[in-house]
Motif scaffolding. Structure first.
Motif, PDB file in Angstrom:
ATOM      1  N   ARG A  35     -15.789  51.426  14.154  1.00 45.93           N
ATOM      2  CA  ARG A  35     -15.596  50.299  13.536  1.00 45.93           C
ATOM      3  C   ARG A  35     -13.901  49.892  13.753  1.00 45.93           C
ATOM      4  O   ARG A  35     -13.711  48.687  13.846  1.00 45.93           O
ATOM      5  CB  ARG A  35     -16.215  50.302  12.090  1.00 45.93           C
ATOM      6  N   GLN A  36     -13.143  51.114  13.182  1.00 50.48           N
ATOM      7  CA  GLN A  36     -11.695  50.996  13.099  1.00 50.48           C
ATOM      8  C   GLN A  36     -11.142  50.616  14.536  1.00 50.48           C
ATOM      9  O   GLN A  36     -10.429  49.956  14.756  1.00 50.48           O
ATOM     10  CB  GLN A  36     -11.048  51.953  12.581  1.00 50.48           C
ATOM     11  N   LEU A  37     -11.813  51.328  15.630  1.00 50.74           N
ATOM     12  CA  LEU A  37     -11.373  51.516  16.952  1.00 50.74           C
ATOM     13  C   LEU A  37     -11.706  50.330  17.895  1.00 50.74           C
ATOM     14  O   LEU A  37     -10.994  49.489  18.317  1.00 50.74           O
ATOM     15  CB  LEU A  37     -11.855  52.580  17.698  1.00 50.74           C
ATOM     16  N   LEU A  38     -13.069  49.679  17.589  1.00 49.46           N
ATOM     17  CA  LEU A  38     -13.855  48.919  18.377  1.00 49.46           C
ATOM     18  C   LEU A  38     -13.730  47.265  17.488  1.00 49.46           C
ATOM     19  O   LEU A  38     -13.835  46.398  18.223  1.00 49.46           O
ATOM     20  CB  LEU A  38     -15.005  49.151  19.183  1.00 49.46           C
ATOM     21  N   GLY A  39     -14.186  47.596  16.295  1.00 46.38           N
ATOM     22  CA  GLY A  39     -14.627  46.371  15.768  1.00 46.38           C
ATOM     23  C   GLY A  39     -16.306  46.296  15.513  1.00 46.38           C
ATOM     24  O   GLY A  39     -16.866  46.985  16.337  1.00 46.38           O
ATOM     25  N   GLU A  40     -16.740  46.008  14.414  1.00 45.85           N
ATOM     26  CA  GLU A  40     -18.172  45.861  14.206  1.00 45.85           C
ATOM     27  C   GLU A  40     -18.888  45.262  15.019  1.00 45.85           C
ATOM     28  O   GLU A  40     -20.107  45.557  15.328  1.00 45.85           O
ATOM     29  CB  GLU A  40     -18.405  45.294  12.704  1.00 45.85           C
TER      30      GLU A  40
END
Length: 521
Positions: free
Chosen positions: A382-387
């Motif tokens: 979630r932090q790296l790519l986005g939800e």
């Protein structure tokens, strides 16, 4: 320590759950377990997290009793980790965000206060709470040689039951000793040496089907991939073929598929084919159980498949109590035929009889969810790519549940899943042939990448060979066209906190040529 009841968004627990209620004019205080529930409620909503803190909105309170330490945390009765956590809870939009804030800096005063509180009180915790605290310490990035982890590890070792001394001499020998050992609940502590020695001492007439079934069940249950013992079971099956029915054979064959072990015994497969031909119509459930084990070994006999896919067999099992489980097994066998047996030309399972194979995480994963890395990997993604750029626990046709799925363009850009069809066509050959016939230039440019968690319990006990069900799932997803990215438990366990895990995931995705962010589309 009991987990708080209720679903996300439900009302807060009653004041009696995890707190000591005070009378008029008295203060009240939550227990340390209440604080741990707050931090580990990874699937709770923010409203539920506020409820778990159990802080009344109006009346004044003393949050931590003085008797838990020599002096109140922070120098006054109303100071301490609860106030800091309450402020974070009021600002956090999700449990994952709270966990990220806490893990970003393990030296923060709030977290250090909580660490000291746990260290002082861990002698009063039960063993489950100690394990929960150790899991929490790893998630928040506390060093393995720091005071918190060392104190908890010391307390955990102190709670372990003393190991009994080995017996001076065996009470039984041979087949009796083997049966007695397999019937002992504590036998797992030193299984291999006792099993092999008892088996070597046994006379042929002492190795009854009952004893060998106990041995097979023991190996399968405890994921013990012992070639010497498995070869003994295979040899027994071949020698006793005429005396064994399919209900016994299904139990003897079970460990071979589960442990992903094809025996060296040359008559193993011919023997099973003869037993299936003789017994297939007598015990339908045992028949498909045997075929399931052989499917994991990639050794499906065509003659048995002709029988179980015949209209007569399917009609026969339709009215039985185990009809649904047989249909699920037949659906998996049909998938194996489609993907792995291009030369098969016999009957297939009708479309109306097919059901999803594994539409949800397997029972073992649900039972061990508190030890799984899935939640922290999800937060890292979630932090790296986005939800919007990954899907979790998505079931893809014909019914395999995936851990995490990404859609990737032909240039390597990770695409928002909502803009793509996350499913590849199934069955792959017939769909692709149909597309080629209608428009030879039509081609889906997006690739589907599946991140596969390989937890410790997904392997045989040696930690090197995947269990048959896991290997089968990965094999089939690959044959369907999904690109697999395994995340082994050794690598996941070596990551300390979210920052390290996020860096690890970044390296894994970049090694595949993936890119994301504004430049990734």
């Amino acid at each position: 320590m009991r987990r708080p009841r209720g679903e996300p968004g439900s009302r807060a627990p009653r004041p009696t759950e995890g707190v000591t209620c005070a009378g008029p004019g008295e203060s009240w205080s939550p227990s340390p377990n209440s604080m741990l529930r707050v931090l580990l409620s990874a699937q709770a909503s923010p409203a539920r997290l506020h409820g778990l803190l159990l802080i009344p909105p109006v009346q004044p309170c003393c949050l931590w009793p003085i008797k838990w330490g020599n002096r109140p945390l922070g120098g006054c009765p109303n100071a301490g980790p609860v106030q800091g956590l309450q402020r974070l809870l009021e600002q956090a939009r999700s449990p994952g965000e709270l966990l990220r804030w806490l893990g970003q800096n393990p030296t923060k005063a709030t977290l250090q206060d909580l660490s000291q509180l746990i260290i002082r009180n861990c002698p009063s915790f039960d063993i489950h709470t100690i394990h929960v605290c150790l899991h929490l310490a790893v998630l928040l990035g506390f060093p393995s040689d720091g005071p918190l982890v060392c104190a908890l590890e010391q307390e955990r070792r102190f709670r372990l039951p003393p190991k009994p001394p080995p017996p001076l001499q065996p009470v039984f020998c041979g087949g009796q000793g083997l049966e007695a050992a397999l019937s002992c609940p504590r036998f797992l502590r030193y299984p291999r040496q006792h099993l092999i020695s008892s088996l070597a001492e046994a006379r042929p007439e002492e190795l009854t089907p009952h004893v060998m079934v106990l041995l097979a069940q023991h190996l399968a249950r405890h994921r013990l991939r012992e070639p010497q013992l498995l070869e003994a079971i295979a040899h027994f099956l071949v020698v006793q073929e005429a005396q064994l029915n399919s209900k016994v054979v299904q139990k003897l064959v079970l460990p071979f598929g589960r442990l992903n072990y094809l025996p060296l015994e040359q008559q193993f497969m011919p023997c099973l084919e003869r037993i299936l031909a003789r017994e297939a119509g007598v015990a339908p459930l045992a028949t498909v159980n045997i075929l399931m084990s052989l499917c994991q070994l990639r050794c499906l006999p065509f003659r048995a498949l002709h029988f179980v896919f015949s209209p007569g067999f399917i009609n026969h099992i339709s009215g039985t109590p185990h009809a649904l489980i047989v249909r699920r097994y037949l659906s998996l066998l049909d998938t194996a035929v489609e993907l792995e047996l291009p030369g098969y030309r016999g009957p297939r399972l009708p479309q109306r009889q097919q059901v999803p194979i594994f539409p949800q995480p397997l029972t073992t994963d649900r039972a061990r969810c508190k030890y799984s890395h899935k939640d922290i990997v999800a937060e890292g993604l979630r932090q790296l790519l986005g939800e919007e750029k990954y899907r979790q626990d998505l079931t893809v046709p014909p019914g395999y549940c995936t851990d995490f799925l990404l859609c990737v363009s032909s240039s390597g850009a990770v695409l928002p899943v909502r803009t793509q069809d996350p499913f590849l066509p199934y069955p792959p050959r017939s769909c692709l042939q149909g597309q080629a016939a209608s428009n030879p230039t039509t081609r889906d440019p997006a690739q589907r990448v599946v991140l596969m968690l390989r937890e410790r319990w997904h392997f045989c006990r040696d930690g090197r060979v995947l269990l048959g069900s896991r290997a089968l799932r990965e094999r089939h997803l690959g044959l369907m066209g999904y690109q697999l990215l395994p995340l082994p438990f050794e690598e996941l366990e070596s990551q300390r906190g979210l920052p390290q895990l996020k860096s690890y995931l970044r390296q894994k995705l970049q090694a595949l040529g993936l890119r994301w962010g504004p430049e990734g589309g």
